[in-house]
Motif scaffolding. Structure first.
Motif, mmCIF file in Angstrom:
data_model
loop_
_atom_site.group_PDB
_atom_site.id
_atom_site.type_symbol
_atom_site.label_atom_id
_atom_site.label_comp_id
_atom_site.label_asym_id
_atom_site.label_seq_id
_atom_site.Cartn_x
_atom_site.Cartn_y
_atom_site.Cartn_z
ATOM 1 N N TRP A 80 46.071 1.440 11.796
ATOM 2 C CA TRP A 80 47.295 0.786 12.313
ATOM 3 C C TRP A 80 47.644 -0.359 11.373
ATOM 4 O O TRP A 80 48.910 -0.736 10.944
ATOM 5 C CB TRP A 80 47.459 0.486 13.859
ATOM 6 C CG TRP A 80 48.695 0.008 14.405
ATOM 7 C CD1 TRP A 80 49.541 0.656 14.665
ATOM 8 C CD2 TRP A 80 49.085 -1.374 14.479
ATOM 9 N NE1 TRP A 80 50.562 -0.213 15.245
ATOM 10 C CE2 TRP A 80 50.328 -1.485 15.070
ATOM 11 C CE3 TRP A 80 48.394 -2.759 14.338
ATOM 12 C CZ2 TRP A 80 50.901 -2.674 15.288
ATOM 13 C CZ3 TRP A 80 49.069 -3.893 14.358
ATOM 14 C CH2 TRP A 80 50.370 -3.838 15.071
ATOM 15 N N THR B 262 50.224 8.184 23.018
ATOM 16 C CA THR B 262 50.408 8.183 21.345
ATOM 17 C C THR B 262 50.863 9.315 21.105
ATOM 18 O O THR B 262 51.825 9.428 20.345
ATOM 19 C CB THR B 262 48.819 8.353 20.993
ATOM 20 O OG1 THR B 262 48.338 6.779 21.566
ATOM 21 C CG2 THR B 262 48.536 8.287 19.544
ATOM 22 N N ARG C 145 51.099 5.504 13.070
ATOM 23 C CA ARG C 145 50.001 4.947 13.766
ATOM 24 C C ARG C 145 50.374 4.223 15.022
ATOM 25 O O ARG C 145 51.404 3.572 14.919
ATOM 26 C CB ARG C 145 49.185 3.925 12.815
ATOM 27 C CG ARG C 145 49.002 4.992 11.636
ATOM 28 C CD ARG C 145 47.792 5.983 11.605
ATOM 29 N NE ARG C 145 47.401 6.671 10.528
ATOM 30 C CZ ARG C 145 46.425 7.559 10.346
ATOM 31 N NH1 ARG C 145 45.880 8.008 11.650
ATOM 32 N NH2 ARG C 145 46.074 8.300 9.525
ATOM 33 N N ASP D 216 44.999 4.590 17.863
ATOM 34 C CA ASP D 216 44.843 5.981 17.439
ATOM 35 C C ASP D 216 43.872 6.572 18.324
ATOM 36 O O ASP D 216 42.934 7.102 17.627
ATOM 37 C CB ASP D 216 44.482 5.807 15.918
ATOM 38 C CG ASP D 216 46.028 5.855 15.283
ATOM 39 O OD1 ASP D 216 46.929 5.696 15.557
ATOM 40 O OD2 ASP D 216 45.648 5.331 13.786
#
Lengths: 648, 97
Positions: free
Chosen positions: A126, A174, A187, A207
């Motif tokens: 990220w 996510t 990400r 993640d």
């Protein structure tokens, strides 16, 4: 130039950036030179240039930059879950540069768990992706009127509605954010139910498995009603001195390839050292009250994990180590889908700390903490305290809702983790942290609360490595093994650039506080440059390499001494902020159990003398008897304004 | 009859040597340093894990003798007895961070 805009849907589109983002920053091309400042109350995103040329030499990036902004913008008296607290997510100075293992970002805010400076560091992808998307960092301020998530891509930023994601776990959130933005490779950092419920030990999941875990910064994100930040970008950073940088990459690569410590991490992960750590008396057992548990340690080792539930490994951006575990428990009471496996800390938290000797239980506990977004260290400590309190009769079955919270009762432990994540039942209390629990349960429970300044101890024992005593007592975020390297030096790591050329006596009465001070600053460097501790701790990459990396990437000349001065400046600035938050010498201590309970096993009954260590430590730091940095120390570091504020 | 000493290998050493224990011939005057060299002779795969390039015992090597942790770089001349319970491990690796 600053852009500003607003829509009724809290969506802001920044103008298209030039195709050659970063042009004009050739002197400091490690940086985009931009921060994304998000006013959640107003629903506004601002792109602002940060003064790279003046701030970076003093505070580097990541942890240092976070401390600087916190000092400048957040009064230590603010409510950590209120609109005046700010959440800083800053990439390291070398993050995304391509130098091996430089992938990390730092999260900074006032902590709801400790009430002092809160910070957490995280690897993965990220951080680099945020830079590739055009920003060195994100600042979240205010409180959104409704849940949102932030989509950052190629110089643009949007606040998007997230009511439909509120209540989801981190893995589902996510996946859905990626689907919604149409970028499968984007990400994500996000919170789970724990952050939404403002659980004080909530972390921010990166993640689907890595975590900016410590000090409860997931609760700060939740208090701002931000579900996550998703990033995707196509920019790439160019080192200023390409040939010099390439030479460094080759040299470091060779260092990695011949390093047995790196090889060990690749094969067995951080849990590979469980048996060694246990043998040294360094792995806490039964809430820090027992000195040896040989059979249990064997069953929980990283080697056993690889042989049983392990399915492979994976890595972070630009890192050849691949220390991260993949595990699966396909069926049974502790079934766990394939995903990130537990690290050493988690093995100790839910294994030895609770007398669970089944690695499948640990994998399941790790998975639950990932789903809900919990710090496994603090959560494990909270469960251990609950078990001890229940067994001691300080908690009744009525209070636990019928849960038999006893040592080794894994099903009850797992249920209790779920209660903490959802802030339900007794889990709501224990989610506030062990210090808060002891204030409710009373004096008899105080020795069961294993914390410093409200932050639960990580699973390395100062009774096995004496330098951890002064470090835990003075670490700026509360007890933290990642803010010094003395236990590594006890085990053979050397830092010749700092005059540390041989391993130290792990039972030295003076606590070798000189090494504590030096390595606290080294850790500040790592967290400010974005470099992982693992290759550094195994001497695959050195301080000289770090200086060379900074020189090659920025085009400016950096030395180890210059880096260390910056690190000292950052450390003292953090302390100064904490002093304003009320921290004094009385807070620089260890839990009673660690100070007074001698154990059999690898510690040989050793007890560190933290008060004696602090005398030496304060002298080296240039602090007065109350633990306040003296004005001349701050002025030497260019912190004149801080000295004036602190000593007004 | 030759006396023997059994060395239990922990974690990565066990994996590298593909065995959890080694049985070695014990001789009068066997020290911790000598023991480490005997282990590398018995299991050459461990050579680079246990010895530094100069041939000395690597700084991260630790030995537990009858439950007491010893550091061969400080106590390398310490004698060991046959029948001792010995664990050999690397202190710097794995979960030390």
């Amino acid at each position: 130039m600053s852009y500003r805009g607003k829509s009724s849907k809290y969506v802001v589109i920044l103008p298209e950036r030039d195709a050659d983002v970063g042009k004009g920053l050739s002197i400091l091309s490690a940086f985009t030179g931009k921060l994304l400042r998000v006013d959640l109350t107003a629903g506004l995103c601002d792109e602002e240039e940060w003064p790279v040329h003046t701030l970076m030499p003093g505070f580097l990036g990541g942890s240092g930059l976070g401390a600087k902004y916190l000092w400048d913008e957040v009064d230590p008296s603010v409510d950590p879950l209120g609109p005046e607290n700010r959440l800083y997510l800053f990439t390291g100075a070398l993050t995304g540069s391509g130098l091996q293992s430089c992938c990390r970002f730092e999260v900074t805010a006032k902590s709801p768990l400790t009430g002092i400076l809160g910070e957490a560091n995280c690897g993965g992808f990220w951080g680099p992706e945020l830079k590739f998307a055009g920003f060195d960092g994100v600042i979240l301020m205010g409180i959104s009127p409704s849940p949102v998530y932030l989509w950052v891509h190629n110089g643009k930023a949007e606040l998007r509605p997230a009511e439909h994601l509120w209540g989801t776990d981190t893995i589902e959130a996510t996946a859905r954010m990626r689907d919604e933005v149409g970028e499968a490779r984007a990400r994500v950092v996000c919170i789970g139910q724990a952050g939404e419920n403002r659980v004080a030990m909530a972390g921010i999941i990166d993640d689907e498995g890595r975590t900016a875990a410590r000090t409860g910064l997931g609760a700060v994100m939740g208090s701002k009603r931000v579900k996550g930040i998703i990033a995707r970008g196509k920019n790439r950073l160019q080192p200023e001195a390409k040939e010099r940088f390439t030479g460094l990459l080759k040299r470091v690569r060779d260092g990695y390839s011949s390093n047995v410590g790196v090889e060990s991490l690749r094969k067995y992960g951080t849990a590979g050292g469980v048996e060694a750590t246990h043998a040294l008396g360094d792995m806490p057992i039964k809430n820090w009250s027992v000195g040896a548990w040989t059979d249990g340690a064997q069953k929980l080792s990283g080697v056993r994990m690889a042989e049983t539930i392990g399915t492979g490994n994976h890595t972070c951006y630009a890192c050849p180590i691949s220390c991260k575990r993949d595990v699966v428990v396909p069926a049974g009471p502790y079934a766990t889908p394939k995903g990130h496996g537990p690290e050493y800390e988690t093995v100790a938290a839910f294994g030895s700390g609770l007398l669970n000797d089944d690695i499948e239980v640990v994998a399941r506990a790790n998975y639950l903490c990932t789903l809900y977004g919990l710090d496994t260290i603090s959560c494990g400590a909270a469960v251990a305290m609950a078990v001890e309190a229940f067994e001691a009769g300080l908690l009744t079955e009525e209070q636990t809702g019928g849960l038999q919270l006893t040592w080794g009762n894994a099903p009850a432990h797992l249920t209790f983790i779920e209660q903490i994540g959802h802030a339900e039942g007794l889990g709501e209390l224990f989610g506030r942290g062990t210090r808060a629990v002891s204030q409710v349960l009373g004096p008899k429970s105080e020795e069961m609360a294993i914390h410093v300044k409200g932050l639960e101890l990580p699973y390395h024992d100062p009774r096995a490595h004496t330098g951890l005593a002064a470090n835990y007592a003075t670490s700026n975020r509360g007890a933290c093994h990642l803010q010094s390297l003395t236990h590594q030096i006890d085990r053979g790591t050397t830092l010749p650039e700092l005059g540390i050329t041989q391993k130290t006596d792990r039972f030295a009465k003076d606590g070798h506080v000189d090494e504590v001070v030096k390595t606290q600053q080294v850790c500040i460097l790592l967290d400010s440059l974005g470099l992982c501790r693992f290759p550094f701790g195994r001497m695959a990459i050195t301080l000289t390499d770090m200086a060379e990396g900074m020189s090659a990437v920025t085009g400016d000349e950096w030395t180890v001494e210059r880096l260390m001065t910056a690190a000292e400046r950052i450390f003292q600035l953090k302390r100064a902020w904490n002093v304003r938050a009320g921290v004094r010498r009385a807070n620089d201590t260890l839990p009673k159990r660690v100070r007074e309970l001698a154990l059999e096993g690898g510690t040989g009954g050793y007890l560190p003398d933290v008060d004696r260590q602090l005398d030496g430590y304060y002298s080296l730091r240039g602090w007065n008897e109350e633990g306040i940095p003296r004005p001349e120390v701050l002025e030497r570091l260019g912190l004149t304004d801080v000295a004036e504020r602190l000593h007004a | 009859m030759m006396e023997r000493v059994s060395v239990r290998l922990l974690a990565e050493l066990a994996a590298e040597a593909s065995t959890r224990s080694l049985t070695l011939n014990w001789e009068e005057g066997t020290t911790l340093n000598r023991l480490v060299h005997l282990v590398t002779e018995a299991s050459p795969a461990l050579h680079r894990w246990l010895l530094d390039p100069s041939g000395s015992v690597a700084p991260s090597v630790m030995i537990a003798v009858n439950g007491e942790v010893c550091d061969p770089t400080r106590e390398g001349d310490r004698l060991i007895s046959p029948g001792a319970e010995i664990f050999l491990f690397l202190a710097m690796e794995g979960g030390s961070i």
